[in-house]
Design a protein around this motif. Structure first.
Motif, PDB file in Angstrom:
ATOM      1  N   MET A   1       5.683 -40.031 -28.443  1.00 16.46           N
ATOM      2  CA  MET A   1       5.860 -38.626 -28.762  1.00 16.46           C
ATOM      3  C   MET A   1       5.997 -38.445 -30.270  1.00 16.46           C
ATOM      4  N   VAL A   2       5.563 -37.298 -30.711  1.00 16.91           N
ATOM      5  CA  VAL A   2       5.600 -36.992 -32.141  1.00 16.91           C
ATOM      6  C   VAL A   2       6.678 -35.954 -32.420  1.00 16.91           C
ATOM      7  N   ILE A   3       7.367 -36.156 -33.517  1.00 16.05           N
ATOM      8  CA  ILE A   3       8.355 -35.175 -33.951  1.00 16.05           C
ATOM      9  C   ILE A   3       7.586 -33.942 -34.425  1.00 16.05           C
ATOM     10  N   ARG A   4       8.018 -32.780 -33.971  1.00 14.23           N
ATOM     11  CA  ARG A   4       7.386 -31.520 -34.371  1.00 14.23           C
ATOM     12  C   ARG A   4       8.433 -30.682 -35.081  1.00 14.23           C
ATOM     13  N   VAL A   5       8.107 -30.273 -36.308  1.00 10.71           N
ATOM     14  CA  VAL A   5       9.007 -29.432 -37.097  1.00 10.71           C
ATOM     15  C   VAL A   5       8.373 -28.049 -37.195  1.00 10.71           C
ATOM     16  N   PHE A   6       9.020 -27.080 -36.591  1.00  7.52           N
ATOM     17  CA  PHE A   6       8.520 -25.710 -36.626  1.00  7.52           C
ATOM     18  C   PHE A   6       9.030 -25.052 -37.900  1.00  7.52           C
ATOM     19  N   ILE A   7       8.088 -24.604 -38.722  1.00  8.89           N
ATOM     20  CA  ILE A   7       8.396 -24.025 -40.025  1.00  8.89           C
ATOM     21  C   ILE A   7       7.789 -22.632 -40.133  1.00  8.89           C
ATOM     22  N   ALA A   8       8.157 -21.925 -41.194  1.00 11.39           N
ATOM     23  CA  ALA A   8       7.550 -20.637 -41.524  1.00 11.39           C
ATOM     24  C   ALA A   8       7.094 -20.710 -42.977  1.00 11.39           C
ATOM     25  N   SER A   9       5.792 -20.856 -43.169  1.00 15.87           N
ATOM     26  CA  SER A   9       5.274 -21.043 -44.529  1.00 15.87           C
ATOM     27  C   SER A   9       5.445 -19.804 -45.392  1.00 15.87           C
TER      28      SER A   9
ATOM     29  N   MET B   1       1.541 -18.718 -38.563  1.00 14.85           N
ATOM     30  CA  MET B   1       0.086 -18.761 -38.403  1.00 14.85           C
ATOM     31  C   MET B   1      -0.342 -18.731 -36.932  1.00 14.85           C
ATOM     32  N   SER B   2       0.629 -18.881 -36.015  1.00 15.81           N
ATOM     33  CA  SER B   2       0.274 -18.938 -34.596  1.00 15.81           C
ATOM     34  C   SER B   2       1.342 -18.264 -33.751  1.00 15.81           C
ATOM     35  N   GLU B   3       1.013 -17.122 -33.219  1.00 20.10           N
ATOM     36  CA  GLU B   3       1.924 -16.404 -32.331  1.00 20.10           C
ATOM     37  C   GLU B   3       2.237 -17.261 -31.097  1.00 20.10           C
ATOM     38  N   GLU B   4       1.226 -17.957 -30.609  1.00 21.86           N
ATOM     39  CA  GLU B   4       1.414 -18.814 -29.433  1.00 21.86           C
ATOM     40  C   GLU B   4       2.461 -19.901 -29.706  1.00 21.86           C
ATOM     41  N   GLN B   5       2.381 -20.547 -30.872  1.00 24.31           N
ATOM     42  CA  GLN B   5       3.350 -21.591 -31.226  1.00 24.31           C
ATOM     43  C   GLN B   5       4.746 -20.999 -31.434  1.00 24.31           C
ATOM     44  N   ARG B   6       4.806 -19.821 -32.026  1.00 24.47           N
ATOM     45  CA  ARG B   6       6.093 -19.161 -32.261  1.00 24.47           C
ATOM     46  C   ARG B   6       6.767 -18.859 -30.921  1.00 24.47           C
ATOM     47  N   GLN B   7       6.002 -18.321 -29.989  1.00 22.15           N
ATOM     48  CA  GLN B   7       6.541 -18.016 -28.666  1.00 22.15           C
ATOM     49  C   GLN B   7       6.957 -19.295 -27.933  1.00 22.15           C
ATOM     50  N   TRP B   8       6.157 -20.364 -28.090  1.00 22.63           N
ATOM     51  CA  TRP B   8       6.506 -21.639 -27.462  1.00 22.63           C
ATOM     52  C   TRP B   8       7.850 -22.139 -28.003  1.00 22.63           C
ATOM     53  N   MET B   9       8.029 -22.060 -29.322  1.00 21.79           N
ATOM     54  CA  MET B   9       9.281 -22.502 -29.938  1.00 21.79           C
ATOM     55  C   MET B   9      10.453 -21.701 -29.378  1.00 21.79           C
ATOM     56  N   TYR B  10      10.333 -20.375 -29.371  1.00 19.22           N
ATOM     57  CA  TYR B  10      11.414 -19.523 -28.866  1.00 19.22           C
ATOM     58  C   TYR B  10      11.756 -19.856 -27.417  1.00 19.22           C
ATOM     59  N   LYS B  11      10.716 -20.045 -26.596  1.00 23.23           N
ATOM     60  CA  LYS B  11      10.900 -20.286 -25.172  1.00 23.23           C
ATOM     61  C   LYS B  11      11.558 -21.640 -24.892  1.00 23.23           C
ATOM     62  N   ASN B  12      11.328 -22.636 -25.754  1.00 22.13           N
ATOM     63  CA  ASN B  12      11.779 -23.994 -25.490  1.00 22.13           C
ATOM     64  C   ASN B  12      13.080 -24.386 -26.181  1.00 22.13           C
ATOM     65  N   ILE B  13      13.700 -23.453 -26.865  1.00 20.14           N
ATOM     66  CA  ILE B  13      15.035 -23.696 -27.414  1.00 20.14           C
ATOM     67  C   ILE B  13      16.032 -23.350 -26.317  1.00 20.14           C
ATOM     68  N   PRO B  14      16.930 -24.284 -25.966  1.00 18.34           N
ATOM     69  CA  PRO B  14      17.893 -24.002 -24.892  1.00 18.34           C
ATOM     70  C   PRO B  14      18.715 -22.747 -25.194  1.00 18.34           C
ATOM     71  N   LEU B  15      19.035 -22.013 -24.151  1.00 15.37           N
ATOM     72  CA  LEU B  15      19.761 -20.751 -24.277  1.00 15.37           C
ATOM     73  C   LEU B  15      21.052 -20.906 -25.083  1.00 15.37           C
ATOM     74  N   GLU B  16      21.785 -21.994 -24.848  1.00 11.01           N
ATOM     75  CA  GLU B  16      23.056 -22.193 -25.556  1.00 11.01           C
ATOM     76  C   GLU B  16      22.868 -22.481 -27.051  1.00 11.01           C
ATOM     77  N   LYS B  17      21.646 -22.777 -27.465  1.00  8.23           N
ATOM     78  CA  LYS B  17      21.363 -23.050 -28.880  1.00  8.23           C
ATOM     79  C   LYS B  17      20.787 -21.837 -29.611  1.00  8.23           C
ATOM     80  N   LYS B  18      20.489 -20.783 -28.870  1.00  6.93           N
ATOM     81  CA  LYS B  18      19.915 -19.584 -29.486  1.00  6.93           C
ATOM     82  C   LYS B  18      21.020 -18.744 -30.112  1.00  6.93           C
ATOM     83  N   PRO B  19      20.705 -18.045 -31.212  1.00  5.41           N
ATOM     84  CA  PRO B  19      21.716 -17.188 -31.834  1.00  5.41           C
ATOM     85  C   PRO B  19      22.077 -16.007 -30.930  1.00  5.41           C
TER      86      PRO B  19
END
Length: 107
Positions: A1-9, A41-59
């Motif tokens: 598996m590869v480490i994925r770092v979600f950023i906002a350029s 750059m990708s709405e799909e990736q942004r939504q994936w990130m939001y969806k896959n962060i556990p609820l207890e870790k979301k602000p």
């Protein structure tokens, strides 16, 4: 598996840019394979990130801010969690990786 770092350029927040750079520099310096995923750059990736962060870790309010770190599809944490693991020298465990010291061949 590869480490994925979600950023906002295109983030306007200097603190977020510095945090993103800190994570990326650490991974590069330690020769850890990773992929940067730019959520601006990708709405799909942004939504994936939001969806896959556990609820207890979301602000409590708003959306989670980058950088967010995953190992494949497994959520590792945000910058604060990364920083804590760096300070306690447990980054490899945080990332779900074997320590590089343990993986080096003995002479």
């Amino acid at each position: 598996m590869v480490i994925r770092v979600f950023i906002a350029s295109s983030s306007g927040f200097v603190a977020i840019k510095k945090q993103q750079q800190d994570v990326v520099r650490f991974l590069e310096a330690n020769k850890i394979e990773f992929e940067e995923v730019d959520i601006t750059m990708s709405e799909e990736q942004r939504q994936w990130m939001y969806k896959n962060i556990p609820l207890e870790k979301k602000p409590a309010q708003g959306n989670p801010l980058p950088p967010q770190i995953f190992n494949g599809n497994r959520y590792c944490g945000d910058y604060d969690s990364f920083f804590e693991s760096k300070e306690s020298n447990t980054v490899f465990s945080f990332l779900g990786l074997k320590s590089q010291l343990a993986s080096k061949a003995e002479p």
